[in-house]
Design a protein around this motif. Structure first.
Motif, PDB file in Angstrom:
ATOM      1  N   ILE A  91       0.825  -1.208   0.000  1.00 52.70           N
ATOM      2  CA  ILE A  91       0.000   0.000   0.000  1.00 52.70           C
ATOM      3  C   ILE A  91       0.859   1.258   0.000  1.00 52.70           C
ATOM      4  N   TYR A  92       2.184   1.053  -0.156  1.00 52.39           N
ATOM      5  CA  TYR A  92       3.085   2.197  -0.229  1.00 52.39           C
ATOM      6  C   TYR A  92       4.159   1.853  -1.240  1.00 52.39           C
ATOM      7  N   CYS A  93       4.786   2.911  -1.791  1.00 55.89           N
ATOM      8  CA  CYS A  93       5.827   2.714  -2.801  1.00 55.89           C
ATOM      9  C   CYS A  93       7.194   2.809  -2.144  1.00 55.89           C
ATOM     10  N   GLU A  94       8.032   1.820  -2.360  1.00 55.05           N
ATOM     11  CA  GLU A  94       9.357   1.853  -1.721  1.00 55.05           C
ATOM     12  C   GLU A  94      10.270   2.905  -2.343  1.00 55.05           C
ATOM     13  N   GLU A  95       9.929   3.349  -3.539  1.00 52.26           N
ATOM     14  CA  GLU A  95      10.743   4.372  -4.214  1.00 52.26           C
ATOM     15  C   GLU A  95      10.457   5.765  -3.661  1.00 52.26           C
ATOM     16  N   CYS A  96       9.173   6.066  -3.416  1.00 51.41           N
ATOM     17  CA  CYS A  96       8.816   7.446  -3.048  1.00 51.41           C
ATOM     18  C   CYS A  96       7.947   7.537  -1.794  1.00 51.41           C
ATOM     19  N   LEU A  97       7.595   6.398  -1.212  1.00 56.91           N
ATOM     20  CA  LEU A  97       6.746   6.316  -0.018  1.00 56.91           C
ATOM     21  C   LEU A  97       5.336   6.865  -0.229  1.00 56.91           C
ATOM     22  N   SER A  98       4.923   7.106  -1.477  1.00 56.23           N
ATOM     23  CA  SER A  98       3.539   7.528  -1.724  1.00 56.23           C
ATOM     24  C   SER A  98       2.585   6.400  -1.363  1.00 56.23           C
ATOM     25  N   GLU A  99       1.376   6.788  -1.006  1.00 53.21           N
ATOM     26  CA  GLU A  99       0.357   5.780  -0.759  1.00 53.21           C
ATOM     27  C   GLU A  99      -0.071   5.169  -2.098  1.00 53.21           C
ATOM     28  N   ILE A 100      -0.276   3.858  -2.103  1.00 55.75           N
ATOM     29  CA  ILE A 100      -0.753   3.190  -3.317  1.00 55.75           C
ATOM     30  C   ILE A 100      -2.190   2.744  -3.105  1.00 55.75           C
ATOM     31  N   THR A 101      -3.048   3.193  -4.004  1.00 58.38           N
ATOM     32  CA  THR A 101      -4.458   2.820  -3.881  1.00 58.38           C
ATOM     33  C   THR A 101      -4.936   2.033  -5.101  1.00 58.38           C
ATOM     34  N   GLU A 102      -4.063   1.953  -6.124  1.00 58.85           N
ATOM     35  CA  GLU A 102      -4.477   1.275  -7.357  1.00 58.85           C
ATOM     36  C   GLU A 102      -4.022  -0.194  -7.342  1.00 58.85           C
ATOM     37  N   THR A 130      10.384  14.824   0.449  1.00 55.36           N
ATOM     38  CA  THR A 130      10.059  13.541  -0.153  1.00 55.36           C
ATOM     39  C   THR A 130      11.172  12.563   0.212  1.00 55.36           C
ATOM     40  N   LEU A 131      10.957  11.292  -0.109  1.00 60.26           N
ATOM     41  CA  LEU A 131      11.955  10.282   0.242  1.00 60.26           C
ATOM     42  C   LEU A 131      13.294  10.550  -0.453  1.00 60.26           C
ATOM     43  N   ASN A 132      13.242  11.203  -1.620  1.00 55.68           N
ATOM     44  CA  ASN A 132      14.472  11.559  -2.343  1.00 55.68           C
ATOM     45  C   ASN A 132      15.384  12.457  -1.530  1.00 55.68           C
ATOM     46  N   ASP A 133      14.795  13.238  -0.638  1.00 59.11           N
ATOM     47  CA  ASP A 133      15.582  14.184   0.167  1.00 59.11           C
ATOM     48  C   ASP A 133      16.287  13.500   1.330  1.00 59.11           C
ATOM     49  N   ILE A 134      15.961  12.244   1.585  1.00 61.55           N
ATOM     50  CA  ILE A 134      16.466  11.553   2.775  1.00 61.55           C
ATOM     51  C   ILE A 134      17.753  10.783   2.458  1.00 61.55           C
ATOM     52  N   ASP A 135      18.792  11.028   3.280  1.00 64.68           N
ATOM     53  CA  ASP A 135      20.098  10.396   3.040  1.00 64.68           C
ATOM     54  C   ASP A 135      20.246   9.057   3.747  1.00 64.68           C
ATOM     55  N   ALA A 136      19.593   8.898   4.904  1.00 63.44           N
ATOM     56  CA  ALA A 136      19.730   7.659   5.670  1.00 63.44           C
ATOM     57  C   ALA A 136      18.505   7.480   6.562  1.00 63.44           C
ATOM     58  N   VAL A 137      18.278   6.240   6.965  1.00 66.30           N
ATOM     59  CA  VAL A 137      17.108   5.923   7.796  1.00 66.30           C
ATOM     60  C   VAL A 137      17.562   5.180   9.047  1.00 66.30           C
ATOM     61  N   VAL A 138      16.994   5.587  10.187  1.00 69.00           N
ATOM     62  CA  VAL A 138      17.221   4.863  11.439  1.00 69.00           C
ATOM     63  C   VAL A 138      15.879   4.315  11.906  1.00 69.00           C
ATOM     64  N   PHE A 139      15.865   3.035  12.227  1.00 68.14           N
ATOM     65  CA  PHE A 139      14.615   2.387  12.637  1.00 68.14           C
ATOM     66  C   PHE A 139      14.793   1.766  14.019  1.00 68.14           C
ATOM     67  N   GLY A 140      13.726   1.804  14.812  1.00 66.25           N
ATOM     68  CA  GLY A 140      13.783   1.173  16.132  1.00 66.25           C
ATOM     69  C   GLY A 140      12.543   0.358  16.423  1.00 66.25           C
ATOM     70  N   SER A 141      12.743  -0.817  17.013  1.00 70.23           N
ATOM     71  CA  SER A 141      11.624  -1.595  17.555  1.00 70.23           C
ATOM     72  C   SER A 141      12.170  -2.497  18.644  1.00 70.23           C
ATOM     73  N   ALA A 142      11.287  -2.953  19.513  1.00 68.76           N
ATOM     74  CA  ALA A 142      11.669  -3.770  20.667  1.00 68.76           C
ATOM     75  C   ALA A 142      11.700  -5.263  20.286  1.00 68.76           C
ATOM     76  N   PRO A 143      11.582  -6.217  21.227  1.00 69.46           N
ATOM     77  CA  PRO A 143      11.869  -7.622  20.876  1.00 69.46           C
ATOM     78  C   PRO A 143      11.093  -8.148  19.663  1.00 69.46           C
ATOM     79  N   ASP A 144      11.823  -8.864  18.798  1.00 70.92           N
ATOM     80  CA  ASP A 144      11.208  -9.480  17.625  1.00 70.92           C
ATOM     81  C   ASP A 144      10.108 -10.443  18.037  1.00 70.92           C
ATOM     82  N   ALA A 145      10.221 -10.990  19.249  1.00 73.68           N
ATOM     83  CA  ALA A 145       9.280 -12.020  19.687  1.00 73.68           C
ATOM     84  C   ALA A 145       7.866 -11.472  19.886  1.00 73.68           C
ATOM     85  N   PHE A 146       7.694 -10.135  19.882  1.00 79.78           N
ATOM     86  CA  PHE A 146       6.334  -9.608  19.977  1.00 79.78           C
ATOM     87  C   PHE A 146       5.569  -9.836  18.681  1.00 79.78           C
TER      88      PHE A 146
END
Lengths: 154, 393
Positions: free
Chosen positions: A60-71, B48-64
């Motif tokens: 439901i989202y695009c990995e390239e641009c993170l836009s929502e996908i509804t189609e 937009t995502l094009n403007d983003i250079d890197a991503v940091v993600f966080g979540s707790a135990p995988d077992a949830f």
């Protein structure tokens, strides 16, 4: 001290397991469309209206641009073998009486694909690029196994 | 006080934030939740995502959520496709630590613009996440006793009450305040108008911990966008600066901790205050989101952060100082007790709340005073890490 000393009575150990009964996985909005499609004998993908990328399985989202996908779109079921492997032993290491062929199936203009069994093909005759199609079960319940297997397109 | 104890290259601004609903059981997958928060954060920053250079993600135990290597499972949804992507995990402290990790990505000069996402889906595991928590204990010393996570909190709470002669009624006021604050939060799961008596009459689980002393089990996600000073000036007139970060771990042996005072947080706070040039936290912090999975923990953490003297937090609470219109508003969002507790997401929600409070975009939750400096904090690992972020406009 080696773990084998345990059995000579030199040390003690405790056993336990993660007492989790089960995990309940929701399909979510993307995969739900895919499995509902399989139930109807269709392969459903999703298409980003911004980038034009078509995703299989659908997201439901695009990995390239993170836009929502509804189609959501039904794709043509004629695929090709992108890669394959032949299974000789099961996960316990036992030799299988009948070898199982597993293939990654790609579809034209689609990012992603389906990993599934290939049946009715001799190992010697498979090649990358071989045209294949899915064979659906008569009774379908919205599962990846609604596709019984893929086979060569005649 | 010396202003800096860490060398860094860039000042770091928060320029956007996003949050999903917090709910007991969400139909959306972990990925779909993370995406929703990430997209909202980008949109709110005008990026937009094009403007983003890197991503940091966080979540707790995988077992949830029952997906091993869950952080890697989430890369596309969090905006990490074909980008430098890092998962961080320090238990309950993860949400705020995700922001800290995002901070050092930018502060170091390695990246200019970073998307920070935290997500938790606790609902897949059955019968209950408590069964997973059981396995954080020492496998030969503690587990054979059948130990339950709430035991730790019960011991801490009882010790805290004993040492400073604190009444359960005063602790219950925290639950009443936070659940009421959450009535104004659109994402809240357990907002309610309740009384002290409701808390005191709720089921006792592990004395002195009662049902209404505890935050719920939740699914949800949160995200923020960070960038360096140069980009911050381009993107917004109202950047919120991260002026201090701190974290510290107490001993893993829970038998060896000071149960009445959270030392892990005292040291984490000191680190962050030194960086931010704060000498008197009680006077200089205008609003704080402290970690409140249990009502007594809000009080505990206020004291660990030197926002109150030892044993004084219940008095400030009783006097209304920590209300939204008080002199030191604590958890104006409604906190974990009111908004909910999808572990990593709950911590980052606190950072997002301070961002909104300092930008005066918190709507009905906006504190009465004019806040300049705010603090967000979480607590986790094996109940021993404190994670702190100090923000300023």
């Amino acid at each position: 001290m080696s773990v084998w000393d345990v059995f000579n009575g030199k040390t003690r150990f405790l056993e336990d397991n993660m007492n989790v009964d089960k995990f309940v996985y929701t399909l979510g909005h993307g995969y739900e469309k895919f499995f509902n499609g399989l139930k109807e004998g269709k392969i459903i993908a999703s298409k980003c209206s911004e980038c034009g990328v078509t995703y299989l399985p659908p997201r439901i989202y695009c990995e390239e641009c993170l836009s929502e996908i509804t189609e959501f779109v039904e794709i043509k079921q004629n695929g090709v073998v992108l890669g394959y492997t032949i299974q000789n032993v099961d996960k316990d290491g036992r030799h299988l009486k009948e070898k199982v062929i597993w293939a990654l199936i790609g579809f034209n203009g689609v990012r992603g694909g389906i990993f599934h069994k290939l049946v009715g093909v001799e190992p010697e005759e498979i090649y990358v690029g071989m045209p294949v199609k899915p064979v659906f079960r008569e009774e379908r319940k919205g599962s990846i196994n609604d596709i019984q297997y893929f086979t060569k397109t005649v | 006080m010396a202003r800096m104890n860490i060398n860094f290259k860039n000042r770091v601004a928060v320029i956007g934030a996003g949050l999903t609903l917090f709910r007991r059981r969400m139909y959306e997958t972990s990925r779909e939740l993370a995406w929703e928060a990430a997209k909202q954060a980008l949109d709110s920053a005008g990026l937009t995502l094009n403007d983003i250079d890197a991503v940091v993600f966080g979540s707790a135990p995988d077992a949830f959520d029952g997906i091993h290597m869950q952080g890697e499972h989430m890369t596309d949804a969090a905006g990490g496709y074909m980008k430098p992507y890092t998962r961080v995990y320090v238990g309950g402290g993860t949400g705020v630590f995700t922001a800290i990790a995002g901070w050092w990505h930018v502060a170091s000069g390695l990246f200019d613009r970073v998307l920070v996402v935290a997500e938790e889906k606790m609902s897949p595991v059955r019968p209950h996440p408590q069964f997973v928590f059981h396995h954080i204990f020492d496998p030969v010393m503690d587990k054979p006793l059948g130990v339950n996570l709430i035991w730790i909190f019960a011991l801490e709470m009882a010790r805290y009450m004993y040492k400073y002669n604190i009444k359960k009624e005063d602790i219950a006021l925290v639950s009443v305040k936070n659940k009421r604050n959450a009535l104004d939060h659109p994402a809240a799961q357990v907002a309610a108008e309740i009384t002290v008596d409701d808390v005191l009459n709720s089921e006792t689980l592990v004395w002195p911990v009662q049902r209404l002393d505890i935050s719920p089990v939740s699914d949800g996600a949160a995200a923020i966008v960070l960038c360096n000073e140069e980009y911050a000036k381009q993107y917004t007139d109202t950047p919120v600066w991260i002026e201090g970060v701190g974290w510290s771990l107490d001993t893993t042996y829970w038998t060896n901790r000071d149960l009445a005072f959270p030392k892990y947080l005292y040291y984490a706070g000191k680190m962050a205050y030194k960086m931010a040039g704060i000498d008197n936290p009680r006077k200089e912090i205008d609003v704080a989101e402290v970690y409140d999975p249990f009502d007594y923990k809000e009080l505990h953490h206020m004291e660990g952060l030197q926002l109150a003297r030892k044993g004084e937090a219940p008095i400030l609470t009783r006097e209304g100082v920590t209300q939204r219109d008080g002199d030191l508003p604590i958890n104006p969002s409604g906190g974990l007790l009111g908004v909910g507790n999808p572990i990593a997401a709950a911590g980052l929600m606190k950072v997002a709340e301070i961002f909104w409070q300092l930008r005066k975009e918190a709507g009905k939750r906006q504190v009465a005073k004019d806040p300049v400096t705010g603090l967000a904090q979480a607590w986790g690992d094996l109940m021993q890490i404190g994670t702190v972020v100090i923000m300023r406009v």
